[in-house]
Design a protein around this motif. Structure first.
Motif, PDB file in Angstrom:
ATOM      1  N   ASN A 135       0.813  -1.221   0.000  1.00  0.00           N
ATOM      2  CA  ASN A 135       0.000   0.000   0.000  1.00  0.00           C
ATOM      3  C   ASN A 135       0.847   1.271   0.000  1.00  0.00           C
ATOM      4  O   ASN A 135       0.408   2.313   0.475  1.00  0.00           O
ATOM      5  CB  ASN A 135      -0.922   0.003   1.223  1.00  0.00           C
ATOM      6  CG  ASN A 135      -1.851  -1.186   1.207  1.00  0.00           C
ATOM      7  OD1 ASN A 135      -2.269  -1.634   0.145  1.00  0.00           O
ATOM      8  ND2 ASN A 135      -2.165  -1.719   2.375  1.00  0.00           N
ATOM      9  N   GLU A 138      -0.775   4.551  -1.271  1.00  0.00           N
ATOM     10  CA  GLU A 138      -2.190   4.840  -0.997  1.00  0.00           C
ATOM     11  C   GLU A 138      -2.427   6.060  -0.114  1.00  0.00           C
ATOM     12  O   GLU A 138      -3.258   6.906  -0.449  1.00  0.00           O
ATOM     13  CB  GLU A 138      -2.897   3.601  -0.452  1.00  0.00           C
ATOM     14  CG  GLU A 138      -3.222   2.660  -1.598  1.00  0.00           C
ATOM     15  CD  GLU A 138      -3.954   1.406  -1.169  1.00  0.00           C
ATOM     16  OE1 GLU A 138      -4.597   1.407  -0.109  1.00  0.00           O
ATOM     17  OE2 GLU A 138      -3.854   0.424  -1.915  1.00  0.00           O
ATOM     18  N   LEU A 141      -1.792   9.148  -2.132  1.00  0.00           N
ATOM     19  CA  LEU A 141      -2.782   9.325  -3.201  1.00  0.00           C
ATOM     20  C   LEU A 141      -4.102   9.865  -2.658  1.00  0.00           C
ATOM     21  O   LEU A 141      -4.740  10.715  -3.287  1.00  0.00           O
ATOM     22  CB  LEU A 141      -3.008   8.007  -3.948  1.00  0.00           C
ATOM     23  CG  LEU A 141      -1.916   7.664  -4.966  1.00  0.00           C
ATOM     24  CD1 LEU A 141      -2.072   6.234  -5.480  1.00  0.00           C
ATOM     25  CD2 LEU A 141      -1.936   8.644  -6.148  1.00  0.00           C
ATOM     26  N   VAL A 142      -4.505   9.383  -1.476  1.00  0.00           N
ATOM     27  CA  VAL A 142      -5.739   9.902  -0.874  1.00  0.00           C
ATOM     28  C   VAL A 142      -5.598  11.411  -0.635  1.00  0.00           C
ATOM     29  O   VAL A 142      -6.494  12.205  -0.943  1.00  0.00           O
ATOM     30  CB  VAL A 142      -6.053   9.160   0.448  1.00  0.00           C
ATOM     31  CG1 VAL A 142      -7.183   9.852   1.206  1.00  0.00           C
ATOM     32  CG2 VAL A 142      -6.432   7.705   0.171  1.00  0.00           C
TER      33      VAL A 142
END
Ligand code: FMN
Length: 190
Positions: A135, A138, A141-142
């Motif tokens: 991950n 992640e 990116l959020v």
């Protein structure tokens, strides 16, 4: 067509710098006007949560972010580049992102366009990380997607490479630089 690159690594000439430069070259090859800013070199204070922006939509801190707000207003495409550090973006990039609280206030409190007009803008993210954790990208990116959404910038995608650690390691990747160049071209063309 004006494309703004935001280099978020403290390491000059490192992996994300190399990738960002290729994206910008690709965009320039399609006729775009390019500009890259290196946020680690600028005087950018973290947001102090003074709430002054809730009244007028302006940030009370008068440092080099004032120039960056203008650059964002003038840009059609914005490319953020940051390596992963402790599962997020770098500290300079996080401080820079938080300083858009004044633009959040414009949109959600004052109900005015966060970047001064309703022009269509596109946003893209470039990253690398030293590990190959499942991950890895992640959390960043959020955050990056939320950042672009708040600024009414359409998310146009990302180019991320795990397992890239040593300075310049991205140069050994079989086609990362080519992918970055093409991404720059496509950002201008599509
Ligand atoms: C303070 C710090 C924290 C880091 N944290 C992570 C991490 O959480 N996950 C990871 O995969 N790599 C991590 N790295 C490695 C960098 O992502 C990697 O070296 C990257 O290639 C640096 O990119 P740059 O050359 O553009 O600065 C970290 C490096 C530093 C200096």
């Amino acid at each position: 067509m004006r494309i703004l690159g935001v280099a978020g690594s403290p390491r000059r000439g490192g992996n994300t710098d190399i990738l960002l430069a290729e994206v910008m070259k690709g965009a320039a090859s399609k006729g775009a006007e390019t500009k890259t800013i290196v946020i680690n070199k600028l005087n950018i204070s973290p947001c102090q949560h003074c709430d002054a922006c809730l009244k007028g939509g302006e940030c009370a801190i008068k440092d080099e972010m004032q120039d960056i707000y203008k650059e964002f207003e003038q840009a059609d495409i914005i490319v953020l580049a940051s390596p992963i550090q402790f599962m997020g973006v770098t500290a300079p990039m996080k401080a820079f992102i938080d300083r858009f609280q004044s633009r959040w206030a414009r949109k959600y409190v004052l109900k005015i366009p966060p970047l001064g007009d309703e022009r269509k803008r596109k946003g893209f993210f470039v990253s690398v990380g030293g590990t190959k954790l499942k991950n890895l990208f992640e959390p960043a990116l959020v955050m990056i997607k939320a950042f672009f959404l708040i600024l009414n910038i359409d998310y146009a995608g990302e180019l991320v490479f795990p397992g890239i650690d040593e300075k310049g390691a991205i140069n050994q990747h079989p086609d990362a630089l080519k992918q970055a160049f093409i991404a720059g071209q496509e950002l201008v063309e599509k």
